[in-house]
Design an enzyme around this catalytic site. Structure first.
Site, PDB file in Angstrom:
ATOM      1  N   GLU A  88       3.129  11.161   5.414  1.00  0.00           N
ATOM      2  CA  GLU A  88       3.515  10.236   6.464  1.00  0.00           C
ATOM      3  C   GLU A  88       4.874  10.452   6.707  1.00  0.00           C
ATOM      4  O   GLU A  88       5.834  10.742   5.967  1.00  0.00           O
ATOM      5  CB  GLU A  88       3.420   8.901   5.589  1.00  0.00           C
ATOM      6  CG  GLU A  88       3.804   7.739   6.541  1.00  0.00           C
ATOM      7  CD  GLU A  88       3.591   6.322   5.931  1.00  0.00           C
ATOM      8  OE1 GLU A  88       3.743   6.325   4.567  1.00  0.00           O
ATOM      9  OE2 GLU A  88       3.658   5.226   6.464  1.00  0.00           O
ATOM     10  N   LYS A 148      -0.298   3.823  12.844  1.00  0.00           N
ATOM     11  CA  LYS A 148      -0.641   2.739  11.647  1.00  0.00           C
ATOM     12  C   LYS A 148      -0.645   1.184  12.414  1.00  0.00           C
ATOM     13  O   LYS A 148      -0.086   0.619  12.872  1.00  0.00           O
ATOM     14  CB  LYS A 148       0.523   2.913  10.565  1.00  0.00           C
ATOM     15  CG  LYS A 148       0.758   2.367   9.105  1.00  0.00           C
ATOM     16  CD  LYS A 148       2.002   2.682   8.542  1.00  0.00           C
ATOM     17  CE  LYS A 148       1.853   2.086   7.213  1.00  0.00           C
ATOM     18  NZ  LYS A 148       2.846   2.429   6.463  1.00  0.00           N
ATOM     19  N   CYS A 173      -1.314   5.564   4.812  1.00  0.00           N
ATOM     20  CA  CYS A 173      -0.630   4.836   3.721  1.00  0.00           C
ATOM     21  C   CYS A 173      -1.236   3.325   3.443  1.00  0.00           C
ATOM     22  O   CYS A 173      -2.309   3.153   2.946  1.00  0.00           O
ATOM     23  CB  CYS A 173       0.992   4.820   3.803  1.00  0.00           C
ATOM     24  SG  CYS A 173       1.888   4.593   2.195  1.00  0.00           S
TER      25      CYS A 173
END
Ligand SMILES: O=C(O)CCC(=O)C(=O)O
Length: 269
Positions: free
Chosen positions: A47, A116, A150
């Protein structure tokens, strides 16, 4: 499905705020990943690998519309005939900065991008970043897959949605710090078991300021067994996943046939 996919996971360090350095390191590691005898079908990396969590300077550092990243990764994918799930980068768009994965096929075509969905308040992401609004579906050499980033793995609904749309593999780039290794391993394993899918996860290693990252990139099969797991070192983790295992597990314990969505929908909004 009898298909297999060879993967290479680049577990690397990220220098906060130094985009030129991170791009150079990534390029070297990409070259190394395809120079191995057993060339991968798909490459994944961590990431926010371009800027790290340089959140206070992110507006200036982020890649405008992902242009530099797209050029680098598209050219690499085409030159080396390899699929790339491009970690994630800070991407500057007209309305702010997003934490975005760009994914490419073997021809260097951008097949999808995913930003995200869930911003991580513990690291103030919501103060500096915009949240995405679309799911990250993907097809790699004919295999249906999905992308999450994540903190997203704490949201079982997201992985389930991707699985219901056909994903058999979930790609997860991360910068997941110490001391939450137990959460990282348990959540990834849970997403694999409950959705009977492969999870291919890449975490960064190294240290930024006081924050230490433990690596432990890993691949988990649809039965919840760890196929391969790194330690805390700078490493390219390689191996192969066998997609026939997805069908085998899904027919052994047919959770997708046994679900009762009409009951959950009253509560799960
Ligand atoms: O959920 C966690 O514990 C870590 C999440 C995180 O570090 C992130 O999303 O960047």
């Amino acid at each position: 499905m009898t298909q297999k996919l060879k993967f290479a996971i680049i577990q690397m360090n990220v220098k906060v705020g130094d985009v030129a350095h991170n791009m150079k390191v990534l390029q070297e590691k990409l070259n190394k990943a395809v120079a191995e005898n057993d060339k991968p079908d798909v490459i994944l990396f961590p990431e926010m690998w371009n800027t790290g969590y340089a959140l206070t300077e992110i507006e200036e550092l982020a890649d405008i519309e992902g242009q530099k990243t797209i050029e680098l990764l598209s050219t690499f994918a085409q030159t080396h005939n390899v699929n790339i799930v491009g970690g994630s980068i800070s991407q500057k768009k007209a309305d702010g900065v997003y934490n975005t994965i760009f994914a490419f096929d073997r021809n260097g075509e951008l097949i999808n991008d995913y930003s995200k969905l869930h911003l991580f308040r513990l690291m103030d992401e919501e103060k500096y970043l915009q949240a995405g609004n679309e799911l990250g579906n993907l097809e790699i050499d004919g295999v249906q897959a999905g992308m999450m980033i994540c903190y997203d793995i704490r949201f079982p609904e997201l992985a389930r949605s991707l699985a219901l749309e056909g994903a058999q593999v979930l790609f997860v780039p991360a910068q997941w710090p110490k001391p939450r290794l137990h959460h990282w391993r348990t959540l990834l394993t849970a997403r694999a078991i409950e959705n009977q899918m492969y999870v291919v996860a890449c975490n960064r290693m190294g240290q930024s300021g006081d924050t230490e990252f433990f690596g432990h990139s890993m691949v988990i099969d649809p039965w919840g067994e760890i196929v391969v797991e790194a330690g805390e070192e700078d490493v390219i983790l390689t191996g192969e996943i066998d997609l026939s295992v997805v069908d085998k597990v899904r027919s052994t314990i047919p959770i997708f046939e046994d679900r009762r969505p009409q009951l959950y929908e009253r509560v799960v909004k």
